[in-house]
Design an enzyme around this catalytic site. Structure first.
Site, mmCIF file in Angstrom:
data_model
loop_
_atom_site.group_PDB
_atom_site.id
_atom_site.type_symbol
_atom_site.label_atom_id
_atom_site.label_comp_id
_atom_site.label_asym_id
_atom_site.label_seq_id
_atom_site.Cartn_x
_atom_site.Cartn_y
_atom_site.Cartn_z
ATOM 1 N N SER A 1 31.247 -7.711 16.106
ATOM 2 C CA SER A 1 30.394 -6.966 15.178
ATOM 3 C C SER A 1 30.580 -5.453 15.317
ATOM 4 O O SER A 1 31.704 -4.970 15.208
ATOM 5 C CB SER A 1 28.949 -7.396 15.402
ATOM 6 O OG SER A 1 28.237 -7.200 14.219
ATOM 7 N N HIS B 1 26.965 -15.338 12.378
ATOM 8 C CA HIS B 1 27.435 -14.117 13.031
ATOM 9 C C HIS B 1 27.304 -14.223 14.562
ATOM 10 O O HIS B 1 26.199 -14.128 15.102
ATOM 11 C CB HIS B 1 26.539 -12.995 12.497
ATOM 12 C CG HIS B 1 26.974 -11.624 12.858
ATOM 13 N ND1 HIS B 1 28.146 -11.069 12.398
ATOM 14 C CD2 HIS B 1 26.379 -10.674 13.634
ATOM 15 C CE1 HIS B 1 28.255 -9.841 12.864
ATOM 16 N NE2 HIS B 1 27.197 -9.581 13.629
HETATM 17 C C1 GCU Z 1 24.243 -4.746 11.640
HETATM 18 C C2 GCU Z 1 25.226 -3.869 10.892
HETATM 19 C C3 GCU Z 1 26.657 -4.383 11.020
HETATM 20 C C4 GCU Z 1 26.996 -4.651 12.460
HETATM 21 C C5 GCU Z 1 25.952 -5.554 13.072
HETATM 22 C C6 GCU Z 1 26.137 -5.845 14.568
HETATM 23 O O1 GCU Z 1 24.101 -5.966 10.995
HETATM 24 O O2 GCU Z 1 24.817 -3.805 9.559
HETATM 25 O O3 GCU Z 1 27.569 -3.466 10.463
HETATM 26 O O4 GCU Z 1 28.286 -5.174 12.558
HETATM 27 O O5 GCU Z 1 24.691 -4.948 12.948
HETATM 28 O O6 GCU Z 1 26.715 -5.060 15.268
HETATM 29 O O7 GCU Z 1 25.624 -6.880 15.003
#
Ligand code: GCU
Length: 397
Positions: free
Chosen positions: A237, A378
């Site tokens: 992420s 995710h």
């Molecule tokens: C949020 C953000 C993302 C990121 C994520 C994370 O959702 O919008 O861009 O990748 O956090 O790091 O878990």
């Protein structure tokens, strides 16, 4: 704020040409790519999006603060190492790295390096690991142990013959939107005299974290049981955005893993799907230089798109992982940036996948640019790790 998650609503877009130099010249060979275009693109990214990495400090020290020879059920050597940095003017910063090395390996082993979200103690089931990861007030961000062990898979990584190292990203730059939080980051050693406005015009948290990954590798280079010529950077992420940026800047990383890195990571910016520049710069302005927010709602004006970032890894291995339900990160956009980076890999005589290559859920396209999409949401799971270990095995030989 606008956010589209309906594929039928994605409009047409034109990607900027990764091989066309600012002066209009077209690059058609690897020599010119490496010697001119690559540094031009790095510079554009630094000025436009992620800012400049901190410089090297005047002094660096590595101190082993604990060592255990029967870790992970007697399969690993575990070390906790404090990386300390100091400037001649007296400013200092330090953080603690957790490292597992397979026990009794016949020769030095390759190493995975990654940052963690919630502290070193949160990545391992071993309850005597020091709690790390502090916010800008100096408090631990997480006092629970072990709830992210699935993202680390230390025992299996070690069993497969790889070392694995991690540092909590908050200890490099506390991940807070407050415009003062950088004063508790590594950047404070260098820019303490700047105003917040000056600082945010040229630097970002993502660049600080990428710098931290390179300092981890400096330390790993001094470990005799590790073959640091085979170092792999991985991240999930926001830390996947970071691993891409670290791998773009530091060519010692031979594989760069982007796990669900999404917007401003591996997903194409011009594809109107999932998170946008408007959303990301609203919630996380400190991840970018301040002027990047000016591209909110006008992605078509950004001088690059994210296949350029993947191209900076060529001819090394780029491993892109997506998750089917992770629409916020735009799995298709993550796939496409890998496909479009292929033109740069081709300059090195390396064939990679293209935008028409089938990529059914729970399969993997291997190669110098690899891609998989896993079912589920995710996260960085065992399924993702299996793909990254597979590529690492190729490099290991
Ligand atoms: C949020 C953000 C993302 C990121 C994520 C994370 O959702 O919008 O861009 O990748 O956090 O790091 O878990």
């Amino acid at each position: 704020m606008h956010k589209n998650t309906d594929e039928s609503c994605v409009g047409p877009y034109t990607l900027p040409d990764v091989l066309k130099c600012s002066d209009g010249r077209m690059i058609d060979n690897a020599f010119d790519w490496v010697n001119t275009r690559r540094s031009e693109i790095l510079d554009i990214y630094r000025r436009t999006m992620y800012g400049f990495l901190p410089p090297r400090p005047d002094k660096t020290e590595f101190e082993v603060i604990s060592e255990k020879n029967d870790a992970l059920d007697n399969t690993a050597i575990r070390k906790e190492i404090r990386l300390s940095f100091a400037m001649n003017n007296g400013r200092k910063h330090s953080f603690v790295m957790l490292l597992y090395i397979p026990k009794n390996a016949a020769k030095p082993v390759p190493v995975f390096c990654g940052l963690n979200f919630k502290g070193n103690h949160n990545c391992t089931f071993e309850d005597d690991v020091e709690m790390t990861g502090r916010n800008s007030s100096g408090e631990l961000v997480e006092t629970e142990r072990s709830d992210q062990i699935h993202r680390w898979q230390f025992a299996e990584t070690v069993k497969r013959g790889f070392a694995s190292a991690t540092v909590c990203y908050h200890d490099i730059y506390p991940d807070e939107k407050d415009e003062n939080s950088w004063r508790k980051s590594v950047y404070n050693m260098f820019f303490a005299d700047e105003s917040n406005e000056e600082f945010h015009s040229h630097a970002s948290a993502v660049s600080a974290w990428a710098w931290g990954l390179s300092r981890m590798l400096d330390c790993l280079e001094s470990e005799p049981l590790i073959d640091s010529s085979k170092a792999f950077v991985h991240g999930h992420s926001r830390l996947g955005k970071t691993s891409l940026w670290a791998g773009a800047n530091d060519t010692r990383f031979k594989m760069v893993v982007s796990n669900d890195s999404g917007c401003c990571g591996s997903a194409l910016l011009r594809r109107d799907f999932g998170e946008t520049v408007e959303i990301i710069t609203h919630y996380f302005p400190h991840w970018f230089v301040s002027s990047f927010a000016g591209y909110a709602c006008c992605e078509a004006e950004i001088p690059f798109d994210q296949h350029w970032l993947i191209s900076l890894i060529a001819p090394r291995y780029a491993a892109i992982g997506s998750a089917e339900e992770d629409l916020h990160a735009d799995p298709k956009g993550e796939f496409l940036s890998g496909a479009h980076a292929g033109r740069v890999y081709n300059l090195f005589g390396i064939e990679t996948y293209n935008e028409n290559t089938p990529h059914p859920v729970n399969s993997c396209i291997t190669g110098a640019v690899s891609y998989h999409i896993r079912s589920g949401g995710h996260d960085q799971t065992l399924v993702d790790w299996k793909h990254y270990w597979e590529i690492a095995d190729i490099i290991k030989g």
